[in-house]
Scaffold this active site. Structure first.
Site, PDB file in Angstrom:
ATOM      1  N   ASP A 389      -3.389 -14.933   8.699  1.00  0.00           N
ATOM      2  CA  ASP A 389      -4.369 -14.196   8.251  1.00  0.00           C
ATOM      3  C   ASP A 389      -4.052 -13.229   7.117  1.00  0.00           C
ATOM      4  OD1 ASP A 389      -3.385 -12.359   9.766  1.00  0.00           O
ATOM      5  OD2 ASP A 389      -5.410 -11.409  10.217  1.00  0.00           O
ATOM      6  N   THR A 391       0.037 -11.753   4.750  1.00  0.00           N
ATOM      7  CA  THR A 391       1.421 -11.967   4.675  1.00  0.00           C
ATOM      8  C   THR A 391       2.171 -10.970   5.620  1.00  0.00           C
ATOM      9  OG1 THR A 391       1.221 -10.732   2.819  1.00  0.00           O
ATOM     10  CG2 THR A 391       1.048 -12.978   2.409  1.00  0.00           C
ATOM     11  N   GLU A 499       9.064   4.516   0.931  1.00  0.00           N
ATOM     12  CA  GLU A 499       9.879   5.883   1.235  1.00  0.00           C
ATOM     13  C   GLU A 499      11.278   5.274   1.428  1.00  0.00           C
ATOM     14  OE1 GLU A 499       8.459   8.763   3.661  1.00  0.00           O
ATOM     15  OE2 GLU A 499       6.902   9.211   2.350  1.00  0.00           O
TER      16      GLU A 499
END
Length: 571
Positions: A389, A391, A499
């Site tokens: 549904d 990636t 990050e």
């Protein structure tokens, strides 16, 4: 340990409210305030649990482990290879051959049966041993607040009521009701399928029927903290966690509906005929399961059905052969009937199937895939399409900083290597332009040959010669909660993917938060942190400059003071 796990499994099978703990509270913890949760669980946020109380709760609730089957059982594996429909049919044909002294056909058939049993036994035993050895590799631990101090304990020793500290990169040891959280996000993809981490808020009080994906005041066992830090109270362990409920469902075997007791709508006891019919249905369900007609992969069930049909045809052929000879009991007629019956049974089919699957197992092992059961290859081979549904459910969740634009200086570009976490791989190039000035390439939108002016081979020298780059990397290092460490198996990163990508880029130039603020030669010291806020779109850190003097510096200062004093005396 096994008995405790089985006890937890039996108890967990009973119905319980969504999100409840080992012993149900007045409401699920996500529907209670932090103070109410602490009170009902008998926890102590100031000192944590005492060691004696933690020991008592382990005995009461069991260890914080999912129930597991017993270790490798060679005898059970061997019996499973013998007692199945396909092997038993071949054994019946073997017994019939020996009964009429047909030694050569019987010997060939017996050799095929033995060879098939031992190939399947050795392959399954080797896979079971490999899987069992993997269990001893993981020895997770967590930070628990007990007796007024934070200690490190094994995850299996966590009990309901424990106060657990969580930070970026930690794996959550149990289902925990948060009482404090600072910019905390958790990756809950294994439960909800959402690739984006969920932002937690301990102040929320939700409805009792709120689903796991919407319980923003709770973190779940086996999920990963990708950002921030927090503290919470354990309310569910072992098989009572949300991941434990999934394990419970997987451990339940599918049974025929005939095993359900019949009940009359009027409440009276079922009749004798009803009990008899139910008993026959239950017996048939047990026989069908034993013969492999209702369990196993589709291929296993089809083969079991095929061999039973072939057995019926073989018996019919034997009866026809004997009837054609007017049921004469001469030895040659009986041998002819048995030979006809055995000839209809594909005795080599099972052997060919096992050898083929063993070869497939070896091929997958070369690709670093462990196959626990040979029959699982059939299920894998039956997959023709994989539907997703989003990636995020099939990607690795790794990012890399490809370009960094520094106003007034230019743009740094990175060509990554195979390991995106390794700051030493990939080439860094520089262009004194903005990314918007890059000319488009209709053939390759990612091409930047007209944008790059030159590769940088000495990143440390680049850093010292350009103060704007140094300031940029300082901000990238400090305004970052990700960690990057080099371990024997390679570079390992913890934290949010964005990050981590920024931290890897700073490390390429030798800049890291640890060296800047926590090493012996640190230039700054962190005082206060204001976490990232989606409203203001930034995070803030209050730093103080660390001034370090050497002996030569102190000597120079002393000489200057002495000169000043002498000048004052002359004046």
């Amino acid at each position: 340990m096994a008995d405790s796990g089985e006890k937890q499994l039996d108890t967990a099978r009973t119905a319980r409210a969504p999100g409840q703990c080992n012993k149900p509270l007045s409401q699920p913890p996500h529907a209670l305030s932090p103070e109410q949760t602490i009170t009902e669980l008998g926890a102590n946020l100031e000192r944590g649990l005492d060691a004696s109380e933690a020991t008592r709760r382990i005995e009461e609730y069991g260890r914080n482990e999912l129930s597991q089957k017993k270790g490798v059982q060679p005898l059970k594996i061997f019996l499973e290879q013998i007692f199945n429909a396909m092997t038993l049919i071949l054994v019946l044909a073997l017994a019939a051959s020996f009964a009429v002294q047909a030694w050569i056909p019987g010997g060939i058939l017996g050799g095929l049966i033995v060879l098939n049993i031992f190939i399947g036994y050795l392959q399954t035993l080797q896979a079971e041993k490999t899987i069992d050895s993997l269990r001893s590799l993981g020895n997770p631990s967590c930070q628990v607040y007990r007796d007024g101090k934070t200690i490190t304990v094994q995850t299996s020793e966590v009990v309901p009521g424990d106060v657990v500290d969580l930070s970026t990169g930690d794996s959550v040891p149990a289902d925990i009701r948060l009482v404090e959280a600072t910019n905390m996000e958790a990756d809950e993809a294994l439960l909800t399928g959402e690739s984006v981490p969920a932002l937690k808020n301990p102040k929320l009080v939700l409805g009792p029927e709120t689903g796991p994906g919407d319980r923003l005041n709770v973190v779940f066992s086996s999920t990963i903290i990708t950002k921030g830090r927090g503290r919470g109270i354990v309310f569910a362990t072992g098989m009572f966690t949300e991941i434990g409920l999934i394990a419970t469902a997987l451990n339940e075997t599918s049974r025929s509906g005939a095993q359900v007791k019949a009940k009359r709508e009027d409440g009276r006891e079922p009749s004798v005929w009803t009990w008899t019919a139910d008993g026959l249905l239950v017996a048939w369900a047990a026989v069908a399961e034993f013969l492999g007609l209702t369990v196993g992969t589709p291929l296993q069930r089809k083969l079991s059905q095929l061999f039973l049909i072939i057995l019926g045809i073989a018996i019919l052929c034997a009866i026809i052969a004997i009837a054609a000879n007017k049921f004469d009991d001469r030895k040659d007629i009986i041998i002819y009937a048995i030979t006809t019956a055995v000839g209809t049974i594909p005795v080599s089919l099972l052997l060919v199937l096992t050898v083929t699957m063993a070869a497939g197992t070896k091929k997958m092992l070369e690709r670093q895939v462990i196959v626990r059961n040979l029959s699982s290859l059939e299920a894998i081979g039956g997959v023709t399409n994989v539907c997703s549904d989003k990636t995020g459910t099939i990607t690795q969740g790794r990012m890399i900083a490809r370009q960094a634009w520094i106003p007034g200086l230019g743009t740094y570009s990175v060509e990554p290597g195979n390991d995106v976490y390794n700051p030493a791989t990939g080439q860094v190039t520089f262009a004194p332009l903005q990314p918007i000035d890059r000319k488009s390439d209709p053939e390759d939108s990612d091409s930047s040959s007209d944008f790059v002016t030159g590769a940088i081979f000495n990143l440390a020298e680049e850093l010292t010669s350009k103060s704007a780059l140094e300031g940029y990397l300082n901000v990238a290092s400090f305004a970052n909660l990700a960690t990057l460490e080099q371990e024997p198996e390679g570079w390992q990163a913890r934290g949010a993917p964005t990050e981590v990508a920024i931290e890897v880029f700073a490390r390429r130039f030798g800049r890291s938060k640890v060296e800047l603020s926590k090493s012996t030669k640190a230039q700054w010291r962190e005082i206060t942190e204001f976490p990232f806020d989606s409203d203001v779109k930034h995070m803030v850190k209050d730093l103080e400059v660390v001034i370090q003097f050497t002996e030569e510096d102190f000597g120079g200062i002393a000489n200057n003071i002495q000169s000043l004093l002498e000048s004052a005396e002359i004046a």
